[in-house]
Enzyme design. Structure first.
Site, PDB file in Angstrom:
ATOM      1  N   LYS A  56       0.819  -1.206   0.000  1.00  0.00           N
ATOM      2  CA  LYS A  56       0.000   0.000   0.000  1.00  0.00           C
ATOM      3  C   LYS A  56       0.861   1.268   0.000  1.00  0.00           C
ATOM      4  CE  LYS A  56      -3.309  -2.925   0.075  1.00  0.00           C
ATOM      5  NZ  LYS A  56      -2.709  -4.163   0.590  1.00  0.00           N
ATOM      6  N   TYR A 272     -11.152 -15.715   3.385  1.00  0.00           N
ATOM      7  CA  TYR A 272     -10.254 -14.567   3.503  1.00  0.00           C
ATOM      8  C   TYR A 272      -9.780 -14.446   4.951  1.00  0.00           C
ATOM      9  CZ  TYR A 272      -8.731  -9.756   3.913  1.00  0.00           C
ATOM     10  OH  TYR A 272      -7.997  -8.631   4.187  1.00  0.00           O
ATOM     11  N   TYR A 298      -2.136 -12.975   3.094  1.00  0.00           N
ATOM     12  CA  TYR A 298      -1.885 -12.659   1.680  1.00  0.00           C
ATOM     13  C   TYR A 298      -0.681 -13.416   1.102  1.00  0.00           C
ATOM     14  CZ  TYR A 298      -5.004  -8.627   2.304  1.00  0.00           C
ATOM     15  OH  TYR A 298      -6.080  -7.819   2.552  1.00  0.00           O
TER      16      TYR A 298
HETATM   17  C1  LIG Z   1      -3.435  -5.472   0.450  1.00  0.00           C
HETATM   18  C2  LIG Z   1      -2.457  -6.558   0.397  1.00  0.00           C
HETATM   19  C3  LIG Z   1      -2.362  -7.389  -0.737  1.00  0.00           C
HETATM   20  C4  LIG Z   1      -3.319  -7.315  -1.872  1.00  0.00           C
HETATM   21  O1  LIG Z   1      -3.157  -6.193  -2.661  1.00  0.00           O
HETATM   22  P1  LIG Z   1      -4.328  -5.746  -3.647  1.00  0.00           P
HETATM   23  O2  LIG Z   1      -3.730  -4.652  -4.401  1.00  0.00           O
HETATM   24  O3  LIG Z   1      -5.484  -5.306  -2.778  1.00  0.00           O
HETATM   25  O4  LIG Z   1      -4.735  -6.913  -4.452  1.00  0.00           O
HETATM   26  C5  LIG Z   1      -1.379  -8.351  -0.770  1.00  0.00           C
HETATM   27  N1  LIG Z   1      -0.537  -8.514   0.268  1.00  0.00           N
HETATM   28  C6  LIG Z   1      -0.608  -7.753   1.380  1.00  0.00           C
HETATM   29  C7  LIG Z   1       0.337  -8.042   2.489  1.00  0.00           C
HETATM   30  C8  LIG Z   1      -1.562  -6.749   1.481  1.00  0.00           C
HETATM   31  O5  LIG Z   1      -1.630  -6.003   2.592  1.00  0.00           O
END
Ligand SMILES: *Cc1c(COP(=O)(O)O)cnc(C)c1O
Length: 343
Positions: A56, A272, A298
């Site tokens: 992000k 999720y 993730y």
């Molecule tokens: C938000 C996030 C993602 C996913 O990213 P997107 O752009 O929303 O698909 C992947 N890994 C981590 C650690 C995240 O915080």
């Protein structure tokens, strides 16, 4: 277009600078040989400087640059209680002297751990709101969340900059257009051809931004998104639409379709943010072979997807595959017990 033209175009957008760039690319030699190929590299967007880092941060450089250029004073965003996006948004807002306001989904947890602990330490204003996922389209969910925020006394249209969940907006995704450019330049410097880039897909924004970047550069690198949430209806078309609107800010004639990226399903596990057996195996493999930590929400599931593709022979042994480590390690501490139970 060539790298220089894309870099010049990106420089025309307002941008706040706080990330450590370029992030490193490492060759994961031990993991690659343990799997018997392909050659796996990792891009360390988990070590990008701001408040423990993550993907992000790249999006926020453009989003908060835009907020400042509009004279906004507050930054408002959304996410789960363990949102990495929320934590990075609060950190960036604090660094730039903006007031952070969070809307987190669900009930207030009893314990403040992981990302939520960090949000608290940075003194963010936090609201908890209800949220259902699984059936909504991303675009509809984003519109509902915006309406929810605007009904709060802490938020006003004039002085608040509202960032969608995951920073998923054409402006935010310019961060990953920039990352595609950075990756191309780093691989060129190493004298290596790049075949695939693999990344975990939550909102799909990172997949969309990278795809837009590689298409704008006219390369053959294929982006593979591993769906880690099964959160949205019509996920592939919505990623293609985001990639198109991102790319069109730079080249108004460009259209991106579902054929320009690959979305892989089947690695979500029970849902999720619920740690999965394969995800925990991937976390353990990287820890054991490379001394690198992934997260259970993730990147563990994303790497499980890459490993799954490698095991079923999707890649040629000589392929060069880059995994983008998008961060998320604070959630490892919040979900430690569940992770250990799956080891
Ligand atoms: C938000 C996030 C993602 C996913 O990213 P997107 O752009 O929303 O698909 C992947 N890994 C981590 C650690 C995240 O915080």
């Amino acid at each position: 277009m060539d790298s220089k033209s894309l870099a010049d175009k990106l420089n025309e957008f307002p941008r706040a600078r706080f990330a450590y760039l370029p992030s490193n690319i490492e060759h994961m030699k031990n993991l690659s040989s343990a799997l018997g190929g392909p050659n796996i590299f990792i891009k360390r967007d988990d070590q990008i400087g701001l408040g423990i880092g993550g993907n992000k941060t790249r999006k926020l450089e453009f989003l908060l640059g835009d907020a400042i250029s509009q004279g906004k004073k507050k930054v408002v965003t959304f996410g789960g209680p363990q949102s990495n996006h929320a934590r990075q948004t609060v950190a960036a807002a604090r660094k730039l002297g903006l007031e952070p306001v969070l809307f987190l989904f669900g009930e207030e947890p009893q314990e403040y751990t992981g990302n939520l602990l960090l949000d608290r330490l940075m003194d963010a204003t936090i609201h908890f709101i209800p949220f259902e996922s699984g059936s909504k389209r991303l675009e509809d969910a984003v519109a509902d969340m915006k309406a929810e925020a605007l009904s709060s006394p802490d938020v006003s249209e004039e002085d608040s900059y509202i960032i969608p969940v995951g920073g998923e907006s054409p402006i935010g995704l310019l961060g990953y257009v920039g990352a595609a450019l950075e990756i191309q330049q780093q691989m060129e410097t190493k004298g290596l051809r790049l075949d695939y880039v693999v990344v975990a897909a939550g909102t799909g924004g990172t997949v969309a931004g990278l795809t837009a970047g590689f298409r704008l550069l006219g390369t053959n690198v294929k982006v593979i998104g591993i769906d880690v949430g099964a959160l949205w209806k019509d996920f592939e078309p919505s990623i293609a639409a985001s990639a198109t609107s991102t790319a069109q800010q730079i080249d108004p004639g460009m259209t991106i379709t579902r054929k320009d990226f690959i979305l892989v399903e089947g690695f979500v596990g029970d849902g999720y943010a619920i740690p999965s057996k394969e995800g925990v195996e991937a976390i353990r493999l990287l820890a054991r072979h490379e001394g690198i930590f992934l997260d259970p929400v993730y990147t563990g599931k994303g790497m499980a997807g890459l490993i799954g593709l490698a095991r079923k022979g999707f890649f040629k042994p000589s392929d060069n595959v880059l995994f983008v480590h998008t961060g998320g390690v604070p959630a490892l501490f919040a979900k430690g017990k569940e992770v250990l139970s799956l080891l």
